[in-house]
Design a protein around this motif. Structure first.
Motif, PDB file in Angstrom:
ATOM      1  N   HIS A  87       0.829  -1.209   0.000  1.00  0.00           N
ATOM      2  CA  HIS A  87       0.000   0.000   0.000  1.00  0.00           C
ATOM      3  C   HIS A  87       0.861   1.255   0.000  1.00  0.00           C
ATOM      4  CE1 HIS A  87      -3.234   2.771   1.019  1.00  0.00           C
ATOM      5  NE2 HIS A  87      -2.499   3.205   2.040  1.00  0.00           N
ATOM      6  N   ALA A  88       1.924   1.263   0.802  1.00  0.00           N
ATOM      7  CA  ALA A  88       2.790   2.438   0.868  1.00  0.00           C
ATOM      8  C   ALA A  88       3.424   2.728  -0.474  1.00  0.00           C
ATOM      9  CB  ALA A  88       3.879   2.232   1.927  1.00  0.00           C
ATOM     10  N   GLN A  89       3.722   1.685  -1.244  1.00  0.00           N
ATOM     11  CA  GLN A  89       4.357   1.841  -2.547  1.00  0.00           C
ATOM     12  C   GLN A  89       3.354   2.067  -3.679  1.00  0.00           C
ATOM     13  OE1 GLN A  89       8.008   1.258  -3.864  1.00  0.00           O
ATOM     14  NE2 GLN A  89       7.931   2.574  -2.075  1.00  0.00           N
ATOM     15  N   LEU A  90       2.091   2.264  -3.326  1.00  0.00           N
ATOM     16  CA  LEU A  90       1.051   2.588  -4.316  1.00  0.00           C
ATOM     17  C   LEU A  90       0.865   1.471  -5.333  1.00  0.00           C
ATOM     18  CD1 LEU A  90       1.956   6.344  -4.966  1.00  0.00           C
ATOM     19  CD2 LEU A  90       0.139   5.448  -3.474  1.00  0.00           C
ATOM     20  N   LEU A  91       0.971   0.227  -4.865  1.00  0.00           N
ATOM     21  CA  LEU A  91       0.821  -0.912  -5.750  1.00  0.00           C
ATOM     22  C   LEU A  91      -0.443  -1.714  -5.465  1.00  0.00           C
ATOM     23  CD1 LEU A  91       4.551  -1.965  -5.877  1.00  0.00           C
ATOM     24  CD2 LEU A  91       3.165  -1.299  -7.835  1.00  0.00           C
ATOM     25  N   ASP A  92      -1.338  -1.148  -4.656  1.00  0.00           N
ATOM     26  CA  ASP A  92      -2.632  -1.793  -4.426  1.00  0.00           C
ATOM     27  C   ASP A  92      -3.714  -1.001  -5.150  1.00  0.00           C
ATOM     28  OD1 ASP A  92      -2.479   0.458  -2.824  1.00  0.00           O
ATOM     29  OD2 ASP A  92      -3.420  -0.474  -1.073  1.00  0.00           O
ATOM     30  N   GLN A  93      -4.940  -1.368  -4.932  1.00  0.00           N
ATOM     31  CA  GLN A  93      -6.070  -0.609  -5.448  1.00  0.00           C
ATOM     32  C   GLN A  93      -6.540   0.390  -4.394  1.00  0.00           C
ATOM     33  OE1 GLN A  93      -7.001  -0.609  -8.398  1.00  0.00           O
ATOM     34  NE2 GLN A  93      -7.119  -2.650  -9.319  1.00  0.00           N
ATOM     35  N   THR A 142      -2.056  -6.134 -10.197  1.00  0.00           N
ATOM     36  CA  THR A 142      -0.850  -6.658 -10.826  1.00  0.00           C
ATOM     37  C   THR A 142      -0.272  -5.650 -11.792  1.00  0.00           C
ATOM     38  OG1 THR A 142      -1.679  -8.914 -10.689  1.00  0.00           O
ATOM     39  CG2 THR A 142       0.091  -8.509 -12.256  1.00  0.00           C
ATOM     40  N   ALA A 143       1.050  -5.504 -11.793  1.00  0.00           N
ATOM     41  CA  ALA A 143       1.762  -4.724 -12.804  1.00  0.00           C
ATOM     42  C   ALA A 143       2.784  -5.664 -13.423  1.00  0.00           C
ATOM     43  CB  ALA A 143       2.448  -3.514 -12.191  1.00  0.00           C
ATOM     44  N   CYS A 144       2.610  -6.005 -14.690  1.00  0.00           N
ATOM     45  CA  CYS A 144       3.445  -7.014 -15.333  1.00  0.00           C
ATOM     46  C   CYS A 144       4.551  -6.383 -16.148  1.00  0.00           C
ATOM     47  CB  CYS A 144       2.597  -7.902 -16.241  1.00  0.00           C
ATOM     48  SG  CYS A 144       1.373  -8.871 -15.350  1.00  0.00           S
ATOM     49  N   SER A 145       5.713  -6.997 -16.130  1.00  0.00           N
ATOM     50  CA  SER A 145       6.837  -6.551 -16.939  1.00  0.00           C
ATOM     51  C   SER A 145       7.752  -7.734 -17.155  1.00  0.00           C
ATOM     52  CB  SER A 145       7.588  -5.417 -16.244  1.00  0.00           C
ATOM     53  OG  SER A 145       8.782  -5.127 -16.929  1.00  0.00           O
ATOM     54  N   ARG A 160       3.324  -8.836  -7.895  1.00  0.00           N
ATOM     55  CA  ARG A 160       3.968  -9.974  -8.552  1.00  0.00           C
ATOM     56  C   ARG A 160       4.021  -9.760 -10.048  1.00  0.00           C
ATOM     57  NH1 ARG A 160       5.433 -15.040  -7.399  1.00  0.00           N
ATOM     58  NH2 ARG A 160       4.626 -14.879  -5.280  1.00  0.00           N
ATOM     59  N   CYS A 161       5.180 -10.039 -10.638  1.00  0.00           N
ATOM     60  CA  CYS A 161       5.386  -9.809 -12.065  1.00  0.00           C
ATOM     61  C   CYS A 161       5.158 -11.071 -12.864  1.00  0.00           C
ATOM     62  CB  CYS A 161       6.788  -9.283 -12.312  1.00  0.00           C
ATOM     63  SG  CYS A 161       7.056  -7.681 -11.599  1.00  0.00           S
ATOM     64  N   THR A 162       4.708 -10.907 -14.062  1.00  0.00           N
ATOM     65  CA  THR A 162       4.481 -11.936 -15.075  1.00  0.00           C
ATOM     66  C   THR A 162       3.379 -12.914 -14.696  1.00  0.00           C
ATOM     67  OG1 THR A 162       6.078 -13.597 -14.285  1.00  0.00           O
ATOM     68  CG2 THR A 162       6.934 -11.837 -15.711  1.00  0.00           C
ATOM     69  N   SER A 163       2.793 -12.767 -13.537  1.00  0.00           N
ATOM     70  CA  SER A 163       1.710 -13.663 -13.154  1.00  0.00           C
ATOM     71  C   SER A 163       0.723 -12.906 -12.291  1.00  0.00           C
ATOM     72  CB  SER A 163       2.267 -14.856 -12.368  1.00  0.00           C
ATOM     73  OG  SER A 163       1.224 -15.699 -11.922  1.00  0.00           O
ATOM     74  N   PRO A 164      -0.569 -12.848 -12.656  1.00  0.00           N
ATOM     75  CA  PRO A 164      -1.550 -12.035 -11.920  1.00  0.00           C
ATOM     76  C   PRO A 164      -1.991 -12.714 -10.639  1.00  0.00           C
ATOM     77  CG  PRO A 164      -2.619 -13.176 -13.725  1.00  0.00           C
ATOM     78  CD  PRO A 164      -1.161 -13.476 -13.843  1.00  0.00           C
ATOM     79  N   ARG A 165      -1.119 -12.690  -9.645  1.00  0.00           N
ATOM     80  CA  ARG A 165      -1.419 -13.404  -8.412  1.00  0.00           C
ATOM     81  C   ARG A 165      -1.437 -12.501  -7.198  1.00  0.00           C
ATOM     82  NH1 ARG A 165       2.589 -18.379  -8.221  1.00  0.00           N
ATOM     83  NH2 ARG A 165       1.529 -18.637  -6.228  1.00  0.00           N
ATOM     84  N   SER A 166      -1.468 -11.167  -7.378  1.00  0.00           N
ATOM     85  CA  SER A 166      -1.609 -10.297  -6.218  1.00  0.00           C
ATOM     86  C   SER A 166      -2.955 -10.569  -5.581  1.00  0.00           C
ATOM     87  CB  SER A 166      -1.520  -8.834  -6.632  1.00  0.00           C
ATOM     88  OG  SER A 166      -0.214  -8.536  -7.041  1.00  0.00           O
TER      89      SER A 166
END
Length: 340
Positions: free
Chosen positions: A17-23, A261-264, A288-294
């Protein structure tokens, strides 16, 4: 003071959440950089430059790399320092740390020996700035010694040293080359002068705001977060030894969390412990990258394109003309003429 008791999943959620990677996904570029505290400037662009990857992983498809250039070189809502893009609010603390606690004694000796060189550069910039380093005469008395590529690159080393100390500022770019100018032509007016104590307190508060949860003191692995002194409130994480510091404003995220998820395709290949927490710091702050598992469990893995750590010592910028974009690549920021 109450010591917060957190599970490993709750700690991961706070970090994500702190890194702005959630919804919900953030929508404002400047506010995103202010939250992260900095973007690293890395010319390597296997997919895109690091700063663009970090912003894309937060802002999504709405992010346009030209908007970062505009914020730095035209609007001045962000500034470029040596190796970083920062919010102007952090510049006084960064400068104070270098000025008041010189991290490299040899640099102080080199600057003292080249004081006339320093004064020549400041006079040249005052008369003709902004200028590229190649347009500034080398009047050094003692050359910069190095066994690497910086050997005898006296003008560049002096400009970077002065930028870190707030005596010059980066005003814009022409491709990968930087324009330098006087700070009062680049930074917003009214920035305070901080003591070292004030600078450290500011850094720790800003760092914890970006990390969510971190160690109070100690050493950490490269890229594995950082320590935050007495910022925030104490916390213990189930299954992880020692005491942590947690940002109190993010405690609700421990239970009210929606992942995304943010994929790269660009990954460092490093890994985390099973709990997602390293033994030295909470660093698993990417999705998590390359796999939508957040998920609500905050499942994460390390990925250079999706994560940034908070704070690093350095200094910062202004042009007033909107820079032209290179037609040959999205990853090179350009100014057609010196920003004035």
């Amino acid at each position: 003071m109450v010591v917060h008791q957190l599970t490993a999943s709750q700690a991961r959620r706070i970090a994500v959440h702190a890194q702005l990677l959630d919804q919900p996904r953030p929508t404002d570029l400047v506010a995103t950089v202010e939250r992260l505290t900095f973007l690293q400037i890395d010319p390597t662009a296997a997919i895109a430059p690091s700063a663009d990857l970090v912003l894309w992983s937060r802002l999504g498809r709405t992010y346009d790399p030209t908007s970062l250039t505009t914020a730095i070189e035209h609007d001045r809502t962000l500034v470029e320092t040596v190796a970083y893009v920062r919010s102007p609010q952090d510049i006084p603390a960064v400068i104070a740390e270098v000025r008041e606690a010189e991290p490299y004694p040899f640099m102080a000796e080199w600057l003292a020996a080249n004081d006339s060189f320093r004064r020549d550069i400041l006079a040249t910039l005052e008369a003709d700035g902004p200028l590229l380093s190649r347009d500034i005469p080398d009047t050094s008395v003692v050359p910069w010694p190095s066994t690497g590529w910086t050997n005898n690159r006296n003008v560049t080393k002096m400009l970077e040293a002065l930028a870190l100390r707030g005596e010059v500022a980066i005003a814009g770019r022409k491709g990968r080359q930087r324009y330098f100018d006087l700070p009062d032509r680049v930074y917003p007016p009214g920035l305070p002068t901080l003591t070292l104590e004030q600078a450290l307190a500011h850094r720790n508060e800003r760092r914890l705001a970006a990390l969510g949860i971190a160690r109070a003191t100690g050493t950490v692995m490269p890229g594995e977060g950082s320590y935050v002194g007495d910022a925030g409130e104490p916390a213990e994480v189930e299954g992880v030894p020692g005491t942590w510091r947690v940002h109190p404003a993010y405690l609700d995220a421990a239970d009210d969390f929606t992942g995304r998820t943010a994929c790269s395709a660009r990954s460092t290949g490093s890994s985390t412990t099973a709990s997602g927490l390293s033994s030295s710091g909470v660093s698993s702050t990417s999705s998590r990258c390359t796999s939508p598992r957040s998920s609500a469990a905050g499942a994460t893995s390390r990925c250079r394109s999706c994560t940034t750590t908070a704070w690093s010592g350095s200094s910062t910028p202004r042009p007033t003309a909107r820079p032209a974009r290179s037609s040959s690549t999205r990853s090179t920021r350009t100014s057609a003429s010196p920003p004035r």
